[in-house]
Design a protein around this motif. Structure first.
Motif, PDB file in Angstrom:
ATOM      1  N   MET A 111       0.822  -1.191   0.000  1.00 50.48           N
ATOM      2  CA  MET A 111       0.000   0.000   0.000  1.00 50.48           C
ATOM      3  C   MET A 111       0.860   1.247   0.000  1.00 50.48           C
ATOM      4  O   MET A 111       0.334   2.335  -0.068  1.00 50.48           O
ATOM      5  CB  MET A 111      -0.927   0.015   1.211  1.00 50.48           C
ATOM      6  N   GLY A 112       2.162   1.091   0.075  1.00 47.57           N
ATOM      7  CA  GLY A 112       3.064   2.226   0.114  1.00 47.57           C
ATOM      8  C   GLY A 112       3.012   3.067  -1.140  1.00 47.57           C
ATOM      9  O   GLY A 112       3.335   4.248  -1.115  1.00 47.57           O
ATOM     10  N   GLN A 113       2.601   2.492  -2.267  1.00 42.64           N
ATOM     11  CA  GLN A 113       2.558   3.230  -3.518  1.00 42.64           C
ATOM     12  C   GLN A 113       1.300   4.078  -3.670  1.00 42.64           C
ATOM     13  O   GLN A 113       1.221   4.917  -4.555  1.00 42.64           O
ATOM     14  CB  GLN A 113       2.721   2.288  -4.716  1.00 42.64           C
ATOM     15  N   LEU A 114       0.309   3.902  -2.811  1.00 42.75           N
ATOM     16  CA  LEU A 114      -0.923   4.683  -2.884  1.00 42.75           C
ATOM     17  C   LEU A 114      -0.751   6.022  -2.167  1.00 42.75           C
ATOM     18  O   LEU A 114      -0.091   6.107  -1.143  1.00 42.75           O
ATOM     19  CB  LEU A 114      -2.076   3.925  -2.229  1.00 42.75           C
ATOM     20  N   THR A 115      -1.377   7.058  -2.717  1.00 49.76           N
ATOM     21  CA  THR A 115      -1.359   8.367  -2.056  1.00 49.76           C
ATOM     22  C   THR A 115      -2.327   8.336  -0.881  1.00 49.76           C
ATOM     23  O   THR A 115      -3.157   7.432  -0.766  1.00 49.76           O
ATOM     24  CB  THR A 115      -1.778   9.478  -3.031  1.00 49.76           C
ATOM     25  N   ARG A 116      -2.236   9.342  -0.024  1.00 43.20           N
ATOM     26  CA  ARG A 116      -3.149   9.423   1.120  1.00 43.20           C
ATOM     27  C   ARG A 116      -4.594   9.475   0.664  1.00 43.20           C
ATOM     28  O   ARG A 116      -5.468   8.860   1.268  1.00 43.20           O
ATOM     29  CB  ARG A 116      -2.819  10.650   1.972  1.00 43.20           C
ATOM     30  N   ASN A 117      -4.870  10.216  -0.399  1.00 40.66           N
ATOM     31  CA  ASN A 117      -6.243  10.304  -0.913  1.00 40.66           C
ATOM     32  C   ASN A 117      -6.731   8.959  -1.445  1.00 40.66           C
ATOM     33  O   ASN A 117      -7.894   8.599  -1.265  1.00 40.66           O
ATOM     34  CB  ASN A 117      -6.349  11.363  -2.006  1.00 40.66           C
ATOM     35  N   GLU A 118      -5.843   8.216  -2.083  1.00 39.24           N
ATOM     36  CA  GLU A 118      -6.227   6.901  -2.600  1.00 39.24           C
ATOM     37  C   GLU A 118      -6.479   5.914  -1.451  1.00 39.24           C
ATOM     38  O   GLU A 118      -7.417   5.114  -1.521  1.00 39.24           O
ATOM     39  CB  GLU A 118      -5.142   6.363  -3.540  1.00 39.24           C
TER      40      GLU A 118
ATOM     41  N   ILE B  12       2.047   5.049   7.636  1.00 36.78           N
ATOM     42  CA  ILE B  12       1.960   4.248   6.416  1.00 36.78           C
ATOM     43  C   ILE B  12       1.382   2.886   6.786  1.00 36.78           C
ATOM     44  O   ILE B  12       1.785   2.281   7.787  1.00 36.78           O
ATOM     45  CB  ILE B  12       3.349   4.069   5.778  1.00 36.78           C
ATOM     46  N   PHE B  13       0.460   2.413   5.992  1.00 38.52           N
ATOM     47  CA  PHE B  13      -0.146   1.109   6.213  1.00 38.52           C
ATOM     48  C   PHE B  13       0.621   0.072   5.412  1.00 38.52           C
ATOM     49  O   PHE B  13       0.846   0.243   4.217  1.00 38.52           O
ATOM     50  CB  PHE B  13      -1.625   1.119   5.818  1.00 38.52           C
ATOM     51  N   GLU B  14       1.013  -1.010   6.088  1.00 36.87           N
ATOM     52  CA  GLU B  14       1.801  -2.059   5.448  1.00 36.87           C
ATOM     53  C   GLU B  14       0.986  -2.839   4.422  1.00 36.87           C
ATOM     54  O   GLU B  14       1.519  -3.321   3.431  1.00 36.87           O
ATOM     55  CB  GLU B  14       2.332  -3.011   6.514  1.00 36.87           C
ATOM     56  N   SER B  15      -0.301  -2.983   4.714  1.00 41.71           N
ATOM     57  CA  SER B  15      -1.173  -3.770   3.843  1.00 41.71           C
ATOM     58  C   SER B  15      -2.608  -3.300   4.029  1.00 41.71           C
ATOM     59  O   SER B  15      -2.906  -2.502   4.922  1.00 41.71           O
ATOM     60  CB  SER B  15      -1.073  -5.256   4.198  1.00 41.71           C
ATOM     61  N   GLU B  16      -3.476  -3.838   3.215  1.00 43.98           N
ATOM     62  CA  GLU B  16      -4.887  -3.510   3.349  1.00 43.98           C
ATOM     63  C   GLU B  16      -5.442  -4.064   4.660  1.00 43.98           C
ATOM     64  O   GLU B  16      -6.299  -3.442   5.290  1.00 43.98           O
ATOM     65  CB  GLU B  16      -5.659  -4.076   2.155  1.00 43.98           C
ATOM     66  N   GLU B  17      -4.941  -5.206   5.087  1.00 46.59           N
ATOM     67  CA  GLU B  17      -5.365  -5.780   6.372  1.00 46.59           C
ATOM     68  C   GLU B  17      -4.935  -4.876   7.530  1.00 46.59           C
ATOM     69  O   GLU B  17      -5.673  -4.722   8.498  1.00 46.59           O
ATOM     70  CB  GLU B  17      -4.781  -7.187   6.536  1.00 46.59           C
TER      71      GLU B  17
END
Length: 164
Positions: free
Chosen positions: A1-8, A52-57
């Motif tokens: 999830m590191g590649q997603l922006t905060r808005n995403e 930063i979230f490591e994953s969707e979980e």
């Protein structure tokens, strides 16, 4: 999830987990209006979160933990104001067609109630719940065992009362 922006990340969270956060809030609050406020608060906190979230979980677990904490804050604030909480409110229809089991779950102590909800409704393991609630896995297993025993007793008494 590191590649997603905060808005995403925010958009993903709202699309995938707003219902889950709402169900968690309804499960832990005494009225749906408070649950709706909790959902707004959770997503507002997400907007301002810089981690930063490591994953969707990881994102889902963070949302549920924030929701549970916010519900706890509301309950604590109500008690501090000496506001009477109506313990006899029926369980909302959005969670179950037959409210008897859910009503029984809502009478359990908070730690048992949350362990049951996270395990059976959200599918988390005892180890995952332990990490979310910052307690050892064996504590969660004890909570689940005791909660099931209390539910068994309550529901057995309810059935016996209906038969008589």
């Amino acid at each position: 999830m590191g590649q997603l922006t905060r808005n995403e990340v925010f958009t993903l969270a709202v699309q995938r987990y707003s219902d889950t956060v709402y169900r968690t809030a309804v499960h832990n609050c005494r009225c749906t209006a408070d649950a709706e406020d909790v959902v707004q608060d959770v997503f507002e906190k997400l907007l301002h979160y810089n981690g930063i979230f490591e994953s969707e979980e990881h994102l889902k677990a963070w949302l549920l933990r924030v929701a549970i904490n916010r519900c706890r804050d509301l309950t604590r604030a109500a008690h501090q104001k000496d506001t009477e909480l109506d313990e006899n409110l029926p369980a909302p229809d959005v969670l179950a067609e037959d409210g008897s089991v859910l009503d029984a779950i809502r009478t359990l102590p908070e730690n048992y109630r949350n362990a049951i909800y996270l395990h059976y409704y959200e599918g988390y393991t005892a180890a995952e719940i332990g990490r979310m609630m910052a307690v050892p896995t064996n504590t969660v297993l004890s909570w689940l065992r005791r909660a099931r025993a209390q539910l068994h007793t309550m529901l057995k008494e309810e059935i016996e009362d209906e038969v008589v």
